[in-house]
Enzyme design. Sequence first.
Site: not given
Lengths: 204, 204
Positions: B127, B163
């Site tokens: 990710s 993130k």
Amino acid sequence: MALALTQKQQAVLDFLKSEHRKTGLIPSTREIQAHFGFASQTAAMSHLRALERKEAVIRIPGKARAVMFPDEMDREEIVDIPVYGSIAAGMGEDQVQDQESCVSIDISSLGVRGNAKTFALKVRGESMIDAHICDGDTVILEFREPRKGDVVAALIDGETTLKRYVVEKGKPYLQAENELYPDLIPARELIIQGVMVALLRNSC
Amino acid sequence: MALALTQKQQAVLDFLKSEHRKTGLIPSTREIQAHFGFASQTAAMSHLRALERKEAVIRIPGKARAVMFPDEMDREEIVDIPVYGSIAAGMGEDQVQDQESCVSIDISSLGVRGNAKTFALKVRGESMIDAHICDGDTVILEFREPRKGDVVAALIDGETTLKRYVVEKGKPYLQAENELYPDLIPARELIIQGVMVALLRNSC
DNA sequence: TGTTCTTCCGAACCAATGTTCAAAACATGG
DNA sequence: CCATGTTTTGAACATTGGTTCGGAAGAACA
């Protein structure tokens, strides 16, 4: 478990750890006494005992300089890896040049054997960006024969650059990992300086 | 400069270093004697003297257990960072869970202060691939408030994921760095577990 | 073949170092 | 206020541990 330390006790512990880091030795009670200007060794002794009771240190009664730090015990072996900004043409066996700094890290995190000869390079440029090696990264290399697919440091035109070591039809080539660098240089007659074993990046 | 050591001398040096790593202490002459089964301390003494003459160790005459290793002196402070495979929902203050291994590295290579609370996570998935953080990388995080643009570990749906912490119109969001994950999650009410300070990759 | 280095023995000496005891001033919390 | 823990003094004691001396056998080297 670990009881809180007083300021004095923390100061003594800091002194012990600092000396141990700098010299590898633990100060004796008399050295602690001298450092803090105590008139009696008993002051140092009682601090040591307090640190022991609060489980900040472990001592072996009777033995000289026998203070151990629980959190530093049974650590993996640590190696000191010199970091070069670049490697000039020569690169004689143990010629130290342009050494900028030093990385100390345990060998199991690195994945090398203790006796392996390792060094590190600061990456300049984006030629290996598709291998997710960025400008500013520190690449740690081992001095050994490259295998197919390894990332290697090679001496090209007097400069050290990172390339992928690939073999096509039995012939070894060096390949950049960036679409903008479609190089494919014969690896023969080029000096392979090391094989990448790890990478360290700083996000500061 | 550094003269070659004989087998015996190397064995003694290895014993010294091994004990020093395990306990933090240097064996005394009598402990060396006992370990190698010598009948006289002079055997240990002469080995120590040989090591000193060949510059493998530095000794301080008269002091107890005063043997120092030149290459390990004046090292930067080293911290031990626990590596978690994942962080479960709880993550109570000092709740140790799923600790898989430990990375020991000097603080200046890491770029953190010695007192900072740090931990590490094994990255799973792609990710953050556009930020050149790959599956299998070990990300080292610091426990502090995130700043704009930081890579953070956040607790989302009971799982810890990496993130990018972005701010749009004064509001904080979390953003994946992969075109296939066009997430933009409000950062409020999410638990930020740490801010990435470094990355360690193993190419083995 | 002699010289140097390595490796080891045995015994003793003494400096470095941990440890103890008796006391005391001071803070801290119940 | 009293009990407990912290911090410190001063002197003495006992052990740990570095060091020395004389000797010797074997390896390495020139």
